[in-house]
Design an enzyme around this catalytic site. Structure first.
Site, PDB file in Angstrom:
ATOM      1  N   SER A 100      20.019  10.276 -20.301  1.00 13.97           N
ATOM      2  CA  SER A 100      20.766  10.733 -21.475  1.00 13.97           C
ATOM      3  C   SER A 100      21.152  12.208 -21.466  1.00 13.97           C
ATOM      4  O   SER A 100      21.907  12.647 -22.336  1.00 13.97           O
ATOM      5  CB  SER A 100      19.971  10.423 -22.745  1.00 13.97           C
ATOM      6  OG  SER A 100      19.824   9.040 -22.903  1.00 13.97           O
TER       7      SER A 100
ATOM      8  N   SER B  76      22.681   9.603 -24.361  1.00 14.80           N
ATOM      9  CA  SER B  76      22.753   9.712 -25.806  1.00 14.80           C
ATOM     10  C   SER B  76      22.853  11.162 -26.291  1.00 14.80           C
ATOM     11  O   SER B  76      22.988  11.388 -27.494  1.00 14.80           O
ATOM     12  CB  SER B  76      21.498   9.086 -26.419  1.00 14.80           C
ATOM     13  OG  SER B  76      20.341   9.786 -25.995  1.00 14.80           O
TER      14      SER B  76
ATOM     15  N   LYS C  39      19.513  18.753 -29.987  1.00 17.76           N
ATOM     16  CA  LYS C  39      19.700  17.312 -30.233  1.00 17.76           C
ATOM     17  C   LYS C  39      18.905  16.896 -31.465  1.00 17.76           C
ATOM     18  O   LYS C  39      17.784  17.368 -31.673  1.00 17.76           O
ATOM     19  CB  LYS C  39      19.267  16.525 -28.995  1.00 17.76           C
ATOM     20  CG  LYS C  39      19.618  15.036 -29.056  1.00 17.76           C
ATOM     21  CD  LYS C  39      19.263  14.350 -27.740  1.00 17.76           C
ATOM     22  CE  LYS C  39      19.595  12.859 -27.762  1.00 17.76           C
ATOM     23  NZ  LYS C  39      19.261  12.187 -26.483  1.00 17.76           N
TER      24      LYS C  39
END
Length: 432
Positions: A137, A113, A38
């Site tokens: 997330s 996210s 990420k």
């Protein structure tokens, strides 16, 4: 033996922001396995943007602790995955690099996210990926994309090198196509790090084995309350019945503090976000402001141009909740509510071993339909309690509703990752 990994697969779902096309890997338990990271986790020599224009072109000079562990285990770091800007969102549409599509249905969002990491795994671009979980997330995109995602206990995985959004909530965790791979990646990144003051020195994770026989599974009524799609609820109830068929004892219970959890989470996390993002002023990070203007005008213009609307909204709300005269009215009450959530979990875990329910109240949203921020915040209602309490939680695929994936969420006591992963594996394999 180590070698080189050539990352040639196309990325039709915009899962990556930065791709490393030819990377070296070493020996170890992850030798040669391609892993996506990420884009809010620092990687030496690889751009790290948090999906924000304000960090465009930033290349960290050091690796986050988890990246050091992955490299030591032989992993091939093949790139940085798309995300909601600074982790603020539930769809991975709030990215300066465009939205990510859900591989299960490209007209829908992958969840956020960590949607880029989930889409990269679900589409087969990588076998595993790292995400971060501030209010769900990791678990949200895992549920929407039909893969496995684990949020570890707060303090179990080092946060050193994670670009902060809300320090007291966020944890780095694994996403993978199955429980075995998820546990493997978790076993590499879990451990003590002296550079992180919140890191705890605990024994390494136990070897994974399916185990659900005799476990007491608590099912709070509030996890099937207002706002939960009936079809999603039916799929998850069937999954819990399957756990019972495998030998678990299902216990009905209640969690009254759920009504305060979402408000407590957003007031606290926005306050922390307002503090953390203050550093992006064009002097310490980001493009230089126009210094011929008065400083407050130059800062305001720069932050308006380079932060998205959602990030600015959270900074403003967080600043308001912490401002003089309102701190006691909002932030202090949020802390009391957070304490109530922790107390509720402690009470429940005196009676049960695991708490089960839906990961998300619905299936994946259609892209472009999430224009109402309040409705997006409400979608986090089932995941934020685990972050408020700092307990571990895993989302494992349990079926479909309307042809789209549904996730079963299993939550455990602090540092009981082994227990919830064992239960998830038993569910996945259908063995006790």
């Amino acid at each position: 033996m180590g070698g080189r990994f050539v990352f040639e697969k196309p990325d039709p779902h915009n899962a990556f922001i930065t791709r490393c096309m030819d990377v070296a890997y070493g020996d170890g338990p992850l030798s040669g396995i391609p892993i996506g990271i990420k884009d809010n986790i620092s990687t030496a020599g690889i751009p790290t943007t948090c999906a924000s224009k304000i960090l465009e072109g930033y290349i960290p000079p050091y690796d986050a602790h988890v990246i050091t562990l992955l490299r030591s285990a032989g992993a091939a770091i093949v790139g940085k995955t798309n995300m909601d800007e600074f982790g603020m969102g539930t769809t991975t549409e709030n990215s300066a690099y465009g939205p990510t599509q859900n591989p299960a249905d490209p007209t829908r969002a992958p969840g956020g996210s960590s949607g880029g990491s989930a889409a990269a795994v679900a589409s087969g671009l990588v076998r595993m990926a790292l995400g971060t979980d501030t209010g769900g997330s990791i678990r949200c995109p895992a549920s929407f994309c039909g893969i496995v995602g684990l949020k570890p206990t707060y303090g179990r995985v080092s946060r050193h090198g994670l670009i902060a959004y809300a320090n007291s909530f966020e944890q780095i965790g694994p996403l993978a196509r199955n429980v075995g791979d998820c546990a493997l990646l978790y076993s590499v990144i879990a451990g003590y790090d002296p550079k992180d003051g919140t890191s705890l020195d605990l024994p390494p994770p136990a070897p994974l084995q399916a185990e659900i026989q005799g476990k007491r599974i608590g099912v709070p009524a509030e996890f099937f309350g207002e706002g939960v799609n009936p079809e999603v609820a039916d799929v998850v109830r069937s999954a819990i019945d399957r756990l019972a068929d495998l030998g678990a004892e299902v216990v009905s219970c209640t969690m009254p503090s759920m009504r305060y959890a979402l408000a407590a989470y957003y007031v606290t996390s926005m306050g922390e976000a307002a503090s953390n993002l203050g550093r992006y002023d064009g002097v310490r990070y980001g493009p230089a402001p126009e210094f011929f203007r008065p400083w407050h005008d130059a800062y305001s213009r720069l932050r308006k141009e380079y932060f998205s609307e959602e990030v600015r909204r959270r900074i403003l709300l967080g600043t308001f909740s912490l401002s003089a005269g309102y701190q006691g009215k909002y932030y202090a009450k949020a802390q009391k509510a957070r304490s109530m959530v922790r107390s509720d979990f402690n009470r429940l875990f005196e009676e049960v071993d695991i708490i089960a329910g839906p990961t998300m109240p619905s299936v994946a949203f259609r892209l472009g339909k999430s224009c109402d921020p309040l409705s997006m915040y409400l979608a986090d209602i089932l995941t934020v309690p685990a972050n408020l309490a700092g307990i571990p939680a895993v989302s494992v695929p349990c079926g479909t509703a309307g042809g789209l994936p549904v996730g079963l969420q299993l939550m455990g006591r602090h540092f009981a990752e082994d227990e919830i992963l064992a239960a998830a594996l038993a569910f996945e394999e259908g063995s006790a």
